[in-house]
Structures are given as C-alpha cells and as structure tokens.
Scaffold this motif. Structure first.
Motif, PDB file in Angstrom:
ATOM      1  N   UNK A 221       0.830  -1.201   0.000  1.00 50.44           N
ATOM      2  CA  UNK A 221       0.000   0.000   0.000  1.00 50.44           C
ATOM      3  C   UNK A 221       0.871   1.260   0.000  1.00 50.44           C
ATOM      4  N   UNK A 222       1.880   1.278   0.842  1.00 50.70           N
ATOM      5  CA  UNK A 222       2.775   2.439   0.897  1.00 50.70           C
ATOM      6  C   UNK A 222       3.450   2.677  -0.452  1.00 50.70           C
ATOM      7  N   UNK A 223       3.874   1.612  -1.110  1.00 50.57           N
ATOM      8  CA  UNK A 223       4.535   1.732  -2.409  1.00 50.57           C
ATOM      9  C   UNK A 223       3.579   2.253  -3.473  1.00 50.57           C
ATOM     10  N   UNK A 224       2.363   1.710  -3.527  1.00 54.33           N
ATOM     11  CA  UNK A 224       1.404   2.123  -4.550  1.00 54.33           C
ATOM     12  C   UNK A 224       1.004   3.587  -4.400  1.00 54.33           C
ATOM     13  N   UNK A 225       0.758   4.007  -3.167  1.00 53.34           N
ATOM     14  CA  UNK A 225       0.359   5.396  -2.956  1.00 53.34           C
ATOM     15  C   UNK A 225       1.540   6.342  -3.187  1.00 53.34           C
ATOM     16  N   UNK A 226       2.730   5.941  -2.769  1.00 56.00           N
ATOM     17  CA  UNK A 226       3.911   6.803  -2.946  1.00 56.00           C
ATOM     18  C   UNK A 226       4.195   7.060  -4.415  1.00 56.00           C
ATOM     19  N   UNK A 227       4.145   6.010  -5.246  1.00 61.86           N
ATOM     20  CA  UNK A 227       4.441   6.199  -6.664  1.00 61.86           C
ATOM     21  C   UNK A 227       3.346   6.991  -7.350  1.00 61.86           C
ATOM     22  N   UNK A 228       2.114   6.864  -6.867  1.00 53.16           N
ATOM     23  CA  UNK A 228       1.018   7.647  -7.452  1.00 53.16           C
ATOM     24  C   UNK A 228       1.167   9.129  -7.124  1.00 53.16           C
ATOM     25  N   UNK A 229       1.497   9.437  -5.878  1.00 54.24           N
ATOM     26  CA  UNK A 229       1.662  10.828  -5.480  1.00 54.24           C
ATOM     27  C   UNK A 229       2.915  11.452  -6.111  1.00 54.24           C
ATOM     28  N   UNK A 230       3.982  10.662  -6.202  1.00 58.80           N
ATOM     29  CA  UNK A 230       5.240  11.199  -6.739  1.00 58.80           C
ATOM     30  C   UNK A 230       5.134  11.524  -8.222  1.00 58.80           C
ATOM     31  N   UNK A 231       4.212  10.904  -8.925  1.00 60.92           N
ATOM     32  CA  UNK A 231       4.079  11.143 -10.362  1.00 60.92           C
ATOM     33  C   UNK A 231       3.241  12.350 -10.713  1.00 60.92           C
ATOM     34  N   UNK A 232       2.631  13.011  -9.744  1.00 62.71           N
ATOM     35  CA  UNK A 232       1.811  14.190 -10.015  1.00 62.71           C
ATOM     36  C   UNK A 232       2.722  15.400 -10.223  1.00 62.71           C
ATOM     37  N   UNK A 233       2.508  16.124 -11.306  1.00 58.41           N
ATOM     38  CA  UNK A 233       3.407  17.226 -11.644  1.00 58.41           C
ATOM     39  C   UNK A 233       2.941  18.564 -11.071  1.00 58.41           C
ATOM     40  N   UNK A 234       1.701  18.953 -11.354  1.00 54.99           N
ATOM     41  CA  UNK A 234       1.226  20.280 -10.933  1.00 54.99           C
ATOM     42  C   UNK A 234      -0.139  20.127 -10.279  1.00 54.99           C
ATOM     43  N   UNK A 235      -0.140  19.717  -9.040  1.00 53.76           N
ATOM     44  CA  UNK A 235      -1.391  19.411  -8.361  1.00 53.76           C
ATOM     45  C   UNK A 235      -2.212  20.670  -8.058  1.00 53.76           C
ATOM     46  N   UNK A 236      -1.574  21.812  -7.809  1.00 54.58           N
ATOM     47  CA  UNK A 236      -2.311  23.031  -7.484  1.00 54.58           C
ATOM     48  C   UNK A 236      -3.108  23.543  -8.679  1.00 54.58           C
ATOM     49  N   UNK A 237      -2.510  23.512  -9.864  1.00 54.76           N
ATOM     50  CA  UNK A 237      -3.212  23.960 -11.074  1.00 54.76           C
ATOM     51  C   UNK A 237      -4.385  23.054 -11.397  1.00 54.76           C
ATOM     52  N   UNK A 238      -4.178  21.764 -11.219  1.00 55.22           N
ATOM     53  CA  UNK A 238      -5.230  20.791 -11.519  1.00 55.22           C
ATOM     54  C   UNK A 238      -6.450  21.037 -10.645  1.00 55.22           C
ATOM     55  N   UNK A 239      -6.230  21.189  -9.346  1.00 55.95           N
ATOM     56  CA  UNK A 239      -7.357  21.378  -8.445  1.00 55.95           C
ATOM     57  C   UNK A 239      -7.960  22.778  -8.567  1.00 55.95           C
ATOM     58  N   UNK A 240      -7.190  23.736  -9.067  1.00 62.11           N
ATOM     59  CA  UNK A 240      -7.755  25.060  -9.306  1.00 62.11           C
ATOM     60  C   UNK A 240      -8.772  25.012 -10.441  1.00 62.11           C
ATOM     61  N   UNK A 241      -8.509  24.205 -11.471  1.00 63.27           N
ATOM     62  CA  UNK A 241      -9.412  24.079 -12.607  1.00 63.27           C
ATOM     63  C   UNK A 241     -10.585  23.151 -12.322  1.00 63.27           C
ATOM     64  N   UNK A 242     -10.308  22.024 -11.652  1.00 66.92           N
ATOM     65  CA  UNK A 242     -11.312  20.992 -11.465  1.00 66.92           C
ATOM     66  C   UNK A 242     -11.735  20.837 -10.009  1.00 66.92           C
ATOM     67  N   UNK A 243     -11.463  21.851  -9.198  1.00 64.45           N
ATOM     68  CA  UNK A 243     -11.736  21.744  -7.768  1.00 64.45           C
ATOM     69  C   UNK A 243     -13.197  21.483  -7.456  1.00 64.45           C
ATOM     70  N   UNK A 244     -14.112  22.203  -8.119  1.00 64.40           N
ATOM     71  CA  UNK A 244     -15.527  22.022  -7.843  1.00 64.40           C
ATOM     72  C   UNK A 244     -16.024  20.648  -8.287  1.00 64.40           C
ATOM     73  N   UNK A 245     -15.487  20.156  -9.392  1.00 66.73           N
ATOM     74  CA  UNK A 245     -15.887  18.813  -9.836  1.00 66.73           C
ATOM     75  C   UNK A 245     -15.404  17.753  -8.853  1.00 66.73           C
ATOM     76  N   UNK A 246     -14.167  17.881  -8.402  1.00 66.60           N
ATOM     77  CA  UNK A 246     -13.626  16.935  -7.423  1.00 66.60           C
ATOM     78  C   UNK A 246     -14.421  17.009  -6.124  1.00 66.60           C
ATOM     79  N   UNK A 247     -14.778  18.240  -5.708  1.00 69.66           N
ATOM     80  CA  UNK A 247     -15.573  18.404  -4.489  1.00 69.66           C
ATOM     81  C   UNK A 247     -16.957  17.773  -4.656  1.00 69.66           C
ATOM     82  N   UNK A 248     -17.544  17.921  -5.830  1.00 70.37           N
ATOM     83  CA  UNK A 248     -18.870  17.351  -6.083  1.00 70.37           C
ATOM     84  C   UNK A 248     -18.846  15.837  -5.975  1.00 70.37           C
ATOM     85  N   UNK A 249     -17.879  15.207  -6.649  1.00 73.33           N
ATOM     86  CA  UNK A 249     -17.789  13.753  -6.632  1.00 73.33           C
ATOM     87  C   UNK A 249     -17.441  13.255  -5.224  1.00 73.33           C
TER      88      UNK A 249
END
Length: 528
Positions: A287-315
């Motif tokens: 579990x630690x390995x799977x989550x670590x590699x998933x998080x480490x591969x994200x490049x620009x998380x702030x921009x992504x959530x700025x654009x899709x924040x309301x959709x992510x919040x809705x879901x």
C-alpha cells in the motif's frame, strides 16, 4: 505504628479517643493500600486490553500506517521531480503485491462459486442471484441519479477553461456495451475466458466516391464504420461465474455421486484463502509503495485542483454521502440492522480498495469481513461478492453521470430533463459491464458522451484527477458489494437447506448419514 501503644492507654478515660484515632489511622492506611492495589490492577487490565486490541487489529493499524507513510513519501519525493526509472523502483513492491493477489483471484472465484452453488438447492441459487442482481441494478441507477442531482446543485462546470489540446477518442456505441455484455455472459471457451473477453471494435474508414451528375463528376468522401469482435486481455469474470454456477447447480442435483468433486473445490477455496492470509501481511508495504508512486508522479497538483476543484468536491461529496448516508439507510430499511457497526467491519477492505483502486484485489478481505465479522453464510458471500465485483459499481456510476454533466457544461451544451434521465439509466446499465480494473470508468464515460452527442475530447481533463477519484469510487464500490451481500443473506437465510449447527465447510457430514441425506433429498425435491 505498634498496637501495644494504644493497647496500654485504651482503658484511660481519654483512651477511647486514642483508640478511635488508632482505628482511623488503620482504616486510612488500609484504604490507601487497597486504592494503590486497585490502581495497579486496573492499569494491568488496561494494558491487557490494549495488547489484545493491537493484536486483533494489527493488520489494520499497519495498513493505516502504510497509507500515511505512502502519502508522506510520495509528496516528499514529488518535489525532487523523480525520473521514470526512480518511479518504477518506488512502485515495484506495490506492483509485486498486486501481481501476487491477482494470481490467486481467479482460482478463488472459481472454487468459491462452485462450492457455494453446489451446497445450495437450485431454488436457493435462483433466489440469491435474483435478489443480488435486483439490488445491483437499482443501486447503480440510483447512484447515477445522485451524481446528476449533485452536479445540478453544485454546478462544477461553471468557470472551467476548456483545454485547447483536444484528443480524438475511439467510437463506442451504446449497443456495443450490451452486446459485449451478453457475449461475455456466455463464453464460447471456458479456458479462454480465464485470460480474455470479447469486445467490439469499431474501425472508421474514409472512401472517396465519384458520382456523375448533370453538372459533371462530383467527388464525395463517405465515412464507414466496420465492426469487428476481438478478444482483449483480462479475465472474463462474468462468464466464469456463469459457468461455475451451472457446474455448482449440477453438482447440487447429483448430491452424493459428486461428493469428492465438491469437497475438492471446498478444500481449494480454503487453501487459497489461507495463502491469501499470508500474502496480506505484506499489505502495508504494498500500500505504501502504490500510494507513494502515485503521489510522486503528479506534476502540478495546485493547477489541476484550481481548474477541477468544484468537480472533485462534487464527486467527493457524493461518494461520502453514498457511503455514510445512502447505503446505511438502505441496509437499515431492508435488514433492520445497525449499518454503522457493519461499516466499521469494512475498514480493511476499504483501505485495500483505496490503495489498489481495484475491487477484485479486495475480494479476500471482503469475504473475511462478511463471513468472520458479520457471520454471513459462506455459500451466500462466496457467490455474491464475485458477482458484485463483476456487475456492481455504484461509485463508478456516480462518477460517470457527474462527469457526463460536467463535460456537457464546459462544452457549452444545454441538457434537457430527458437528457438527464438518459444519462441516469444509461449509466446504471452500462456499469454492469464495467471491468474491475483501474480507470475502467473512463471507457464507459466515452460511450455515454457519444450516445448524447457530447464532445468526448475534453475527457482528457479528467485524467489529471483520476488518481484521486478512482480511489474514492473504488471504496464506494466495496461498501456496496458488502452491503449487497448482507441484504441478500437477510432475505435468503431462511431458504438455505442447512442443518442446525452444521458449518458449510463440513457439508460432507450431511451425506454420510443416510437418514439425513434422505430428508435433505425430500426437502430439495419439495422446493423444486
């Protein structure tokens, strides 16, 4: 303090005062002694309780620690922008963990379904299948309705900028989903079903045609779509469940003549579960390995959530309400049992689903939660759980319907009430053919968008948040699978042909007594 001191003065006229003082001091010392002893005893009891709790929930504690460690390592490494090779090695323990679990999922499903179906009469098999299928279809559609309603309330598409890079997507027609579903229900080769399934492929070709008219020769470009059925990688779980159920029902009718056959699959199921229990002790590392590699591969998380924040919040809001309000309410209304006590027993499979984004991988933990913690009959759980993993996807239905409304909004399309109804119904039935693999909802989303003539090019926006949404909707699917098992067992437990205090693992005892076997045969014949 000596007793003699007070004994010498106890006859003095004032000695009674001294004697009373003596008694008071004795009682004080004794009470202090008892209090200290009681404190030590209570402390010891508390330590024993803590030790028992840790031993009983050690796997849960370690898995939670693995999740926290994975997020911490992933976000810490992400700032260093690791290379692809580094990410591969970070994710290697998790990949090996998943590969080992997937290795045993197929034989577990085959053995569980055959042994469970063989221990029931055909009437019970039919009732279990009917109730679980009805529950699956209704909850899938209601989850789709819930996703549409939340999008209407939150309006997550307002203010989102369109992506200029629009990618072409493959054409997926609605009828193809249902045709492939029927083809996979009835496989033409049982062996091939273990590693492939049927899928319709649409190929687009353009042909130039010249037509002679009164004004001369006119060239026209005609688009043609050719359909081709091909075999794609992946286990055809639905087809295997169909075949194994038929084998189990036939074994139930033949009774004593196939005793060795049914015992073989019962023993096989127990052996595989024992191996899985050993493997699951590596869950925290995986579990630690799977989550670590998933998080480490994200490049620009702030921009992504700025654009899709309301959709992510809705879901996210929809998934939370679905797990904590809607499904508990359904369970309480249908079974009158405490749904939140039931939810607590699902923490381990919930965490497995969160880490692996696959409900199939969590099958062993779901079986353990249903059978060991909630005392659900094995013959019900070992059929319903694989059946739900194949067909039930409440979290995915909620995501797909919400995503369809979201993408229609950002492309400037206005949806009517009829379009909303089509999205809910189409999503509810399309998720029946959803494979239990990561990000499989995206394929079904393309089909829904195509059916409503919504441009599917903007679907690339959702890939930026897929790492998060795929995890939370998988946990919702796991909750729905286990709740379906509880509801099915509630309505079928009185129809199970079992003897009092005879566990289903020891069904061979029933056939060894000729009188009991005769009675069971008469009951089965009567039910038919």
């Amino acid at each position: 303090m000596k007793d003699g001191k007070y004994r010498n003065v106890c006859y003095h006229p004032l000695g009674y005062t001294d004697m009373n003082l003596y008694k008071h001091e004795r009682e004080s010392l004794t009470s202090v002694h008892i209090t200290e002893h009681e404190a030590r005893r209570r402390l010891c009891c508390l330590a024993n309780k803590i030790e028992k709790f840790v031993k009983k929930n050690l796997m849960l504690i370690l898995t939670f620690a693995g999740i926290v460690l994975g997020f911490s390592i992933g976000f810490a490494i992400r700032t260093a922008q690791p290379s692809k090779d580094t990410l591969i090695w970070i994710g290697m323990p998790g990949e090996l963990f998943l590969r080992t679990l997937k290795l045993l999922i197929l034989p577990l499903i085959v053995c569980s379904v055959i042994s469970g179906s063989a221990s029931l009469d055909p009437k019970s098999n039919g009732k279990i299948s009917a109730i679980s299928f009805l529950f699956i279809v209704i909850t899938n559609i209601l989850a789709g309705v819930f996703g549409v309603v939340l999008c209407i309330i939150f309006k997550p598409g307002d203010g989102v900028l369109l992506s200029k890079d629009i990618k072409e997507t493959a054409i997926v027609e609605t009828q193809d989903i249902f045709i492939d579903l029927l083809r996979n229900v009835f496989p033409d080769n049982m062996i091939k079903a273990t590693f492939s399934q049927s899928q319709t492929e649409n190929k687009i070709s353009f042909q130039t045609i010249e037509r002679n008219t009164t004004n001369g020769t006119i060239s026209e470009v005609v688009q043609t779509i050719s359909k081709n059925v091909k075999d794609t990688g992946g286990t055809n779980v639905l087809g295997l469940i169909t075949v194994c159920t038929l084998i189990g029902i036939a074994s139930s009718r033949l009774k004593g003549r196939v005793k060795v056959f049914t015992q073989f699959f019962q023993a096989g199921s127990d052996i595989i579960l024992q191996i899985l229990r050993w493997i699951l002790w590596t869950t925290p590392v995986g579990v630690a390995s799977l989550i670590a590699v998933s998080m480490a591969g994200i490049t620009d998380i702030s921009t992504v959530f700025a654009q899709l924040g309301m959709f992510v919040l809705t879901v996210t809001t929809g998934i939370a309400i679905h797990q904590l309000v809607f499904m508990p309410l359904v369970l309480f209304i249908l079974t009158r049992r405490n749904p939140y006590v039931y939810l607590i027993t699902l923490v381990r499979p919930w965490m497995i689903g969160l880490a692996t984004t696959s409900t199939a991988v969590a099958i062993p933990e779901m079986l353990n939660a249903c059978e060991e913690k909630n005392k659900i009959d094995k013959r019900v759980s070992r059929f319903v759980i694989p059946f739900c993993v194949t067909l039930n996807a409440d979290g995915s239905a909620l995501f797909i319907s919400a995503a369809a409304v979201f993408l229609a909004t950002i492309t400037g399309m206005s949806l009517s009430a009829a379009d909303y109804i089509v999205i809910c119904i189409l999503t509810g039935f399309a998720t029946l053919a959803l494979p239990s693999i990561p990000s499989s909802s995206i394929v079904t989303l393309v089909m829904v968008l195509t059916s409503l003539n919504i441009p599917a090019g903007q679907i690339s926006l959702l890939f930026a948040v897929e790492w998060y949404l795929d995890r939370i909707r998988t946990t919702s699917n796991i909750v729905s699978h286990t709740f379906c098992t509880a509801v099915t067992y509630h309505f079928c437990k009185n129809d199970l042909n079992t003897l009092d205090n005879i566990p289903c693992d020891d069904m061979e005892i029933v056939t060894e007594n000729p009188n009991i076997q005769h009675d069971a045969s008469e009951r089965t014949t009567g039910n038919l």
